[in-house]
Design a protein around this motif. Structure first.
Motif, mmCIF file in Angstrom:
data_model
loop_
_atom_site.group_PDB
_atom_site.id
_atom_site.type_symbol
_atom_site.label_atom_id
_atom_site.label_comp_id
_atom_site.label_asym_id
_atom_site.label_seq_id
_atom_site.Cartn_x
_atom_site.Cartn_y
_atom_site.Cartn_z
ATOM 1 N N ILE A 88 -4.683 1.566 -1.880
ATOM 2 C CA ILE A 88 -4.631 2.904 -1.283
ATOM 3 C C ILE A 88 -5.642 3.035 -0.132
ATOM 4 O O ILE A 88 -5.440 3.839 0.782
ATOM 5 C CB ILE A 88 -4.854 4.021 -2.326
ATOM 6 N N TYR A 143 -3.971 2.115 2.973
ATOM 7 C CA TYR A 143 -2.947 3.053 3.448
ATOM 8 C C TYR A 143 -3.640 4.237 4.121
ATOM 9 O O TYR A 143 -4.248 4.085 5.164
ATOM 10 C CB TYR A 143 -2.061 3.481 2.278
ATOM 11 N N ASN A 144 -3.599 5.402 3.521
ATOM 12 C CA ASN A 144 -4.216 6.594 4.126
ATOM 13 C C ASN A 144 -5.430 7.095 3.359
ATOM 14 O O ASN A 144 -5.911 8.194 3.607
ATOM 15 C CB ASN A 144 -3.187 7.723 4.231
ATOM 16 N N THR A 184 -12.591 5.713 -0.079
ATOM 17 C CA THR A 184 -11.890 5.064 -1.183
ATOM 18 C C THR A 184 -12.706 3.907 -1.739
ATOM 19 O O THR A 184 -12.802 3.720 -2.957
ATOM 20 C CB THR A 184 -10.514 4.552 -0.716
ATOM 21 N N PRO A 196 -5.360 10.197 -2.041
ATOM 22 C CA PRO A 196 -4.540 11.417 -2.038
ATOM 23 C C PRO A 196 -5.276 12.554 -2.752
ATOM 24 O O PRO A 196 -5.991 12.319 -3.735
ATOM 25 C CB PRO A 196 -3.285 11.002 -2.818
ATOM 26 N N ASN A 238 0.892 4.097 -3.056
ATOM 27 C CA ASN A 238 0.638 5.515 -2.805
ATOM 28 C C ASN A 238 1.796 6.372 -3.329
ATOM 29 O O ASN A 238 1.577 7.413 -3.954
ATOM 30 C CB ASN A 238 0.468 5.744 -1.305
ATOM 31 N N ASN A 239 3.030 5.914 -3.099
ATOM 32 C CA ASN A 239 4.194 6.641 -3.611
ATOM 33 C C ASN A 239 4.195 6.696 -5.129
ATOM 34 O O ASN A 239 4.610 7.695 -5.728
ATOM 35 C CB ASN A 239 5.481 5.987 -3.118
ATOM 36 N N PRO A 274 0.812 -1.228 0.000
ATOM 37 C CA PRO A 274 0.000 0.000 0.000
ATOM 38 C C PRO A 274 0.841 1.272 0.000
ATOM 39 O O PRO A 274 0.522 2.229 -0.702
ATOM 40 C CB PRO A 274 -0.824 -0.133 1.285
ATOM 41 N N PHE A 328 -4.146 13.918 2.126
ATOM 42 C CA PHE A 328 -5.188 12.925 1.874
ATOM 43 C C PHE A 328 -6.535 13.474 2.315
ATOM 44 O O PHE A 328 -6.604 14.343 3.182
ATOM 45 C CB PHE A 328 -4.908 11.631 2.655
#
Length: 389
Positions: A230, A233-234, A177, A237, A42-43, A38, A160
């Protein structure tokens, strides 16, 4: 025979998507799955957001049969303008963004004037713009880094959307999401059903049902894999929403508007376009002015992600943007290409960059690999065109 021809066209159209998947899987094996975590997904979005924005504008230049070599410098200059206004002049962020965008538009219009109304070759004009933009950046920043930028600014490129999370499989998932993924699923299926209905209405040749089913299933599988990662993750974005809006607008412009058709006509045959009543000078002018506008957006995003502005920001971005267009199916001679293809090409470049970084490949060899991929994509396009002719 017509149906067979349609099947070939569809396979060619989605060939780059399969190539992107193959590259991703290769790096998945080589990195032990690190590229699919994840955090890395995101990166991948944030590291390639500015390339996707630039590739969207670069596609219009490529469609005319030309490129803009100066976008990397415009990105650096616009990021420097925004940072100086906010950090050293205490200007409020919205006003600083507006001035920054106007600087980008002015630079694009500067190029567009020389190209459209003085008939200077775009290669020469944008090469000069690259040098001028980089020189102005070093002058403005006095060869120093300006920062740190305030959190409200940084959030544009690294923030985010706030959302609540739910427990799932020993971890958490972002609710917004997942809802976005559901909406996207409905839109994909609806768009495909609309296409089928239009083809039936006008008696167009249609792809076999099995091919359509595979295409939709593969699209939804990629979509859910991406959003699930994603969501773990957070969440979404902010830059992802900005990219989606930009890509959606330019996809509509290029495929559904008169302005978009004029760009394709210009790239296909400039003389014929002029004789048919198209103001080719006006088209050239707005295409390059628009490139300046999107470069300003990319400059804001890049400086926000880095939380600062540096003189070397955007170095080589023009090559990534151009490569994304060609890898995504745009013709080197102009007149052929899509926004979606450019986005896919940008993700191919992004996955390559990210994967090579994760396996520890030297930056020198990374450039060799990227060069070979670009050369291969353009060679394939040229050979395919010759075979067709």
């Amino acid at each position: 025979m017509e149906k067979k021809k349609t099947v070939n066209l569809n396979l060619k159209q989605y060939g780059m998507v399969f190539a992107m998947l193959i590259i991703f899987i290769i790096f998945y094996v080589m990195t032990g799955g690190v590229n699919a975590t994840p955090m890395n997904m995101n990166n991948l979005i944030m590291q390639n957001s500015y390339v996707i924005i630039l590739a969207t504008g670069m596609l219009l230049c490529v469609l005319t049969g030309n490129v803009d070599l100066g976008v990397g410098s415009y990105v650096a200059l616009c990021g420097a303008v925004a940072a100086k206004l906010i950090v050293e002049n205490n200007m409020n962020i919205p006003l600083a963004f507006l001035i920054t965008i106007l600087v980008g538009v002015a630079f694009g219009a500067f190029n567009g004037f020389f190209i459209a109304y003085l008939n200077i070759p775009p290669f020469v004009v944008t090469l000069a713009g690259m040098l001028i933009g980089r020189g102005l950046t070093y002058t403005l920043l006095e060869s120093k880094t300006v920062g740190p930028l305030p959190n409200a600014y940084v959030k544009v490129g690294a923030g985010f959307f706030a959302s609540s999370k739910i427990e799932f499989g020993g971890g958490t998932l972002d609710i917004i999401t997942i809802l976005v993924a559901v909406i996207a699923t409905v839109l994909v299926i609806g768009a495909e059903l609309k296409t089928i209905k239009t083809q039936q209405k006008y008696g167009f040749a249609m792809a076999p049902t099995w091919q359509t089913g595979i295409k939709v299933a593969a699209t939804l599988a990629i979509l859910w894999f991406f959003f699930f990662k994603i969501a773990s993750y957070n969440g979404i974005p902010i830059i992802l929403l900005l990219m989606a809006v930009i890509v959606g607008i330019y996809h509509f412009v290029t495929s559904k508007t008169v302005a978009g058709r004029q760009v394709y006509a210009l790239g296909g045959n400039e003389k014929a376009a002029r004789l048919s009543g198209i103001d080719t000078k006006k088209v050239y002018f707005w295409v390059y002015t628009n490139m300046g506008f999107l470069a300003a957006i990319a400059g804001i995003v890049l400086s926000a992600r880095n939380a600062s502005a540096t003189p070397k920001a955007g170095d080589g971005f023009e090559l990534d943007a151009i490569a994304a267009c060609y890898i995504g199916g745009a013709a080197a001679s102009g007149g052929v290409g899509t926004v979606v293809g450019a986005v896919i090409g940008a993700f191919v470049m992004g996955i390559l960059n990210n994967g090579m970084f994760l396996i520890g490949l030297s930056t020198d060899l990374q450039k060799v690999v990227k060069g070979l991929v670009l050369l291969g994509a353009v060679t394939f396009d040229v050979l395919s065109s010759k075979k067709k002719n």
